[in-house]
Scaffold this motif. Sequence first.
Motif, PDB file in Angstrom:
ATOM      1  N   SER A  21     -35.094 -34.530 -31.414  1.00 53.34           N
ATOM      2  CA  SER A  21     -34.436 -33.406 -30.731  1.00 53.34           C
ATOM      3  C   SER A  21     -33.134 -33.870 -30.115  1.00 53.34           C
ATOM      4  O   SER A  21     -33.101 -34.894 -29.445  1.00 53.34           O
ATOM      5  CB  SER A  21     -35.310 -32.871 -29.591  1.00 53.34           C
ATOM      6  N   PHE A  22     -32.079 -33.113 -30.365  1.00 49.33           N
ATOM      7  CA  PHE A  22     -30.812 -33.327 -29.657  1.00 49.33           C
ATOM      8  C   PHE A  22     -30.662 -32.155 -28.697  1.00 49.33           C
ATOM      9  O   PHE A  22     -30.382 -31.044 -29.146  1.00 49.33           O
ATOM     10  CB  PHE A  22     -29.630 -33.362 -30.623  1.00 49.33           C
ATOM     11  N   ASP A  23     -30.889 -32.376 -27.420  1.00 47.72           N
ATOM     12  CA  ASP A  23     -30.819 -31.282 -26.427  1.00 47.72           C
ATOM     13  C   ASP A  23     -31.606 -30.053 -26.879  1.00 47.72           C
ATOM     14  O   ASP A  23     -31.092 -28.938 -26.849  1.00 47.72           O
ATOM     15  CB  ASP A  23     -29.353 -30.875 -26.167  1.00 47.72           C
ATOM     16  N   LYS A  26     -33.802 -29.382 -33.007  1.00 47.59           N
ATOM     17  CA  LYS A  26     -34.567 -30.344 -33.797  1.00 47.59           C
ATOM     18  C   LYS A  26     -33.860 -30.692 -35.107  1.00 47.59           C
ATOM     19  O   LYS A  26     -33.917 -29.923 -36.067  1.00 47.59           O
ATOM     20  CB  LYS A  26     -35.956 -29.796 -34.074  1.00 47.59           C
ATOM     21  N   ALA A  27     -33.202 -31.851 -35.123  1.00 45.58           N
ATOM     22  CA  ALA A  27     -32.540 -32.305 -36.352  1.00 45.58           C
ATOM     23  C   ALA A  27     -33.593 -32.744 -37.365  1.00 45.58           C
ATOM     24  O   ALA A  27     -33.416 -32.584 -38.572  1.00 45.58           O
ATOM     25  CB  ALA A  27     -31.584 -33.446 -36.030  1.00 45.58           C
ATOM     26  N   LEU A  28     -34.700 -33.321 -36.874  1.00 48.68           N
ATOM     27  CA  LEU A  28     -35.882 -33.563 -37.714  1.00 48.68           C
ATOM     28  C   LEU A  28     -37.043 -32.868 -37.040  1.00 48.68           C
ATOM     29  O   LEU A  28     -37.193 -32.934 -35.814  1.00 48.68           O
ATOM     30  CB  LEU A  28     -36.186 -35.066 -37.846  1.00 48.68           C
ATOM     31  N   ASN A  47     -25.938 -29.283 -46.014  1.00 48.38           N
ATOM     32  CA  ASN A  47     -25.338 -29.851 -44.800  1.00 48.38           C
ATOM     33  C   ASN A  47     -26.169 -29.495 -43.581  1.00 48.38           C
ATOM     34  O   ASN A  47     -26.590 -28.353 -43.435  1.00 48.38           O
ATOM     35  CB  ASN A  47     -23.934 -29.286 -44.590  1.00 48.38           C
ATOM     36  N   GLY A  48     -26.399 -30.484 -42.721  1.00 46.50           N
ATOM     37  CA  GLY A  48     -27.145 -30.218 -41.493  1.00 46.50           C
ATOM     38  C   GLY A  48     -28.654 -30.262 -41.670  1.00 46.50           C
ATOM     39  O   GLY A  48     -29.406 -30.017 -40.724  1.00 46.50           O
ATOM     40  N   ALA A  49     -29.127 -30.613 -42.887  1.00 46.54           N
ATOM     41  CA  ALA A  49     -30.572 -30.627 -43.159  1.00 46.54           C
ATOM     42  C   ALA A  49     -31.297 -31.729 -42.377  1.00 46.54           C
ATOM     43  O   ALA A  49     -32.511 -31.663 -42.190  1.00 46.54           O
ATOM     44  CB  ALA A  49     -30.825 -30.805 -44.650  1.00 46.54           C
ATOM     45  N   GLY A  50     -30.537 -32.751 -41.958  1.00 49.27           N
ATOM     46  CA  GLY A  50     -31.151 -33.856 -41.212  1.00 49.27           C
ATOM     47  C   GLY A  50     -31.172 -35.169 -41.970  1.00 49.27           C
ATOM     48  O   GLY A  50     -31.812 -36.134 -41.540  1.00 49.27           O
ATOM     49  N   LYS A  51     -30.426 -35.246 -43.090  1.00 48.11           N
ATOM     50  CA  LYS A  51     -30.486 -36.424 -43.957  1.00 48.11           C
ATOM     51  C   LYS A  51     -30.009 -37.694 -43.239  1.00 48.11           C
ATOM     52  O   LYS A  51     -30.681 -38.720 -43.262  1.00 48.11           O
ATOM     53  CB  LYS A  51     -29.651 -36.191 -45.229  1.00 48.11           C
ATOM     54  N   THR A  52     -28.841 -37.597 -42.612  1.00 49.47           N
ATOM     55  CA  THR A  52     -28.304 -38.782 -41.936  1.00 49.47           C
ATOM     56  C   THR A  52     -29.170 -39.155 -40.730  1.00 49.47           C
ATOM     57  O   THR A  52     -29.444 -40.337 -40.487  1.00 49.47           O
ATOM     58  CB  THR A  52     -26.829 -38.560 -41.536  1.00 49.47           C
ATOM     59  N   THR A  53     -29.635 -38.147 -40.015  1.00 50.09           N
ATOM     60  CA  THR A  53     -30.526 -38.405 -38.874  1.00 50.09           C
ATOM     61  C   THR A  53     -31.787 -39.142 -39.341  1.00 50.09           C
ATOM     62  O   THR A  53     -32.261 -40.071 -38.679  1.00 50.09           O
ATOM     63  CB  THR A  53     -30.923 -37.078 -38.188  1.00 50.09           C
ATOM     64  N   PHE A  54     -32.288 -38.748 -40.504  1.00 47.24           N
ATOM     65  CA  PHE A  54     -33.469 -39.406 -41.066  1.00 47.24           C
ATOM     66  C   PHE A  54     -33.205 -40.913 -41.241  1.00 47.24           C
ATOM     67  O   PHE A  54     -33.982 -41.748 -40.763  1.00 47.24           O
ATOM     68  CB  PHE A  54     -33.809 -38.727 -42.403  1.00 47.24           C
TER      69      PHE A  54
HETATM   70  P1  ADP Z   1     -27.054 -34.010 -42.818  1.00 47.12           P
HETATM   71  O1  ADP Z   1     -26.783 -35.469 -42.923  1.00 47.12           O
HETATM   72  O2  ADP Z   1     -28.196 -33.549 -43.665  1.00 47.12           O
HETATM   73  O3  ADP Z   1     -25.828 -33.174 -43.086  1.00 47.12           O
HETATM   74  P2  ADP Z   1     -27.429 -34.557 -40.000  1.00 47.12           P
HETATM   75  O4  ADP Z   1     -28.629 -35.422 -39.920  1.00 47.12           O
HETATM   76  O5  ADP Z   1     -26.113 -35.216 -39.858  1.00 47.12           O
HETATM   77  O6  ADP Z   1     -27.491 -33.664 -41.315  1.00 47.12           O
HETATM   78  O7  ADP Z   1     -27.522 -33.445 -38.869  1.00 47.12           O
HETATM   79  C1  ADP Z   1     -28.644 -32.589 -38.716  1.00 47.12           C
HETATM   80  C2  ADP Z   1     -28.374 -31.635 -37.598  1.00 47.12           C
HETATM   81  O8  ADP Z   1     -28.421 -32.321 -36.354  1.00 47.12           O
HETATM   82  C3  ADP Z   1     -27.007 -30.949 -37.652  1.00 47.12           C
HETATM   83  O9  ADP Z   1     -27.153 -29.611 -37.253  1.00 47.12           O
HETATM   84  C4  ADP Z   1     -26.171 -31.734 -36.683  1.00 47.12           C
HETATM   85  O10 ADP Z   1     -25.180 -30.915 -36.102  1.00 47.12           O
HETATM   86  C5  ADP Z   1     -27.202 -32.162 -35.642  1.00 47.12           C
HETATM   87  N1  ADP Z   1     -26.875 -33.455 -35.021  1.00 47.12           N
HETATM   88  C6  ADP Z   1     -26.764 -34.636 -35.673  1.00 47.12           C
HETATM   89  N2  ADP Z   1     -26.484 -35.635 -34.811  1.00 47.12           N
HETATM   90  C7  ADP Z   1     -26.398 -35.060 -33.577  1.00 47.12           C
HETATM   91  C8  ADP Z   1     -26.140 -35.546 -32.245  1.00 47.12           C
HETATM   92  N3  ADP Z   1     -25.908 -36.845 -32.020  1.00 47.12           N
HETATM   93  N4  ADP Z   1     -26.149 -34.644 -31.237  1.00 47.12           N
HETATM   94  C9  ADP Z   1     -26.387 -33.332 -31.458  1.00 47.12           C
HETATM   95  N5  ADP Z   1     -26.654 -32.822 -32.666  1.00 47.12           N
HETATM   96  C10 ADP Z   1     -26.656 -33.649 -33.722  1.00 47.12           C
END
Ligand code: ADP
Length: 255
Positions: A21-23, A26-28, A47-54
Motif C-alpha cells: 500500500s502506498f498511502d 494498493k499497488a499490489l 501501465n500501473g498494473a504493479g509490475k515494477t512494484t512487484f
Molecule cells: P507498472 O510498472 O506496472 O506500470 P508500478 O508498479 O510502477 O506499475 O505502479 C503501480 C501503481 O502504484 C501505480 O498506480 C503507481 O502510480 C503507484 N505507485 C508506484 N510507486 C509508488 C510510490 N512510491 N508512491 C505512490 N504510488 C506509487
Amino acid sequence: MLTAAPTATRQILQTQDLTVSFDGFKALDRLNFSLEEGELRVVIGPNGAGKTTFLDVLTGKVKPTRGRVLFKGKDLTKLKEHEISILGVGRKFQTPRVYQNLSVRENLELSLNPDKRVFSTLLGKKHLREKTDALLETIGLSRKDRVSAGLLSHGEKQWLEIGMVIAQDPDLLLLDECVAGMTDKETEATGELIQSLAQSHTILVIEHDMVFVRQIARKVTVLHQGSVLCEGTFEDVKNDPRVIEVYLGSHKAKN
Ligand code: ADP
Ligand code: MG
C-alpha cells in the motif's frame, strides 16, 4: 527395492497474499504468484498494473504491507536489498548502471571479481580472463571488449549490464523492460540472448513490448491492479477477453 520418485519441479519463488500500500493505494493487492526453477516467465500488464512494484518487493527495495515472498523456501520480506542479492536474486534495472569510463572487459571483470585478492595470482588472472571471455561471448560483445562502455549503443549497454548481473551467478534473474528504447534489431538479439540464458537460469521478465513478448514467451502472467488476472501461453492470454478489456481500458484512459 526403492524406485526413483518422479523428478519434481521445484518452486524457486512464491508470493503469498503479497500486498503493497502506498498511502492506502494498493499497488499490489494479495498477489499470489509462483515460479518454478528453470522457468522463463514473462509478466505483462497495462501501465500501473504493479509490475515494477512487484520487482521492487522481490529485491527488498519496497517492503510489503502484508504477505510473504519465499525464495528457495526462505522468507525475504524482512531482509535488506544486499542480503537478498547475496541469496541469489539478481536484477537488471531499466536504466543501465555500467561504469562509462571503463572498458566492456573491465566492467565485466569488476562484476566477476569485486574482491581483487581472489584472482591476484597468475592462475587466478588466467581464470578471470577465461570467465570474462565466456561472458563476452554470451552477450555478443567479444569484439568490443576494449571499447569504453560509454561509447556503446543503448542496446549494447543493456547487454553489458545483463552480463554484469550474470557474472554474479544469480539463481533468479529479474529483467525489467530491458528492450525499452532498443532498435528492432537490438530487441530481437536481446530475445535470443534471454533464450540462451534461459537454458541455465531461472528468469523473470517484466515486459511491455508485445512483439518481444511473443518472441520469448513460454508462460505469461498478466498483472492487473496488483494481482494476477490470468496466466497461460502468449496465445491464451492474447485472446483472453479479460486481457483485451484491461489493455483497451488503459489505452482509452491514455487518449
Ligand atoms: P507498472 O510498472 O506496472 O506500470 P508500478 O508498479 O510502477 O506499475 O505502479 C503501480 C501503481 O502504484 C501505480 O498506480 C503507481 O502510480 C503507484 N505507485 C508506484 N510507486 C509508488 C510510490 N512510491 N508512491 C505512490 N504510488 C506509487
Ligand atoms: Mg514499470
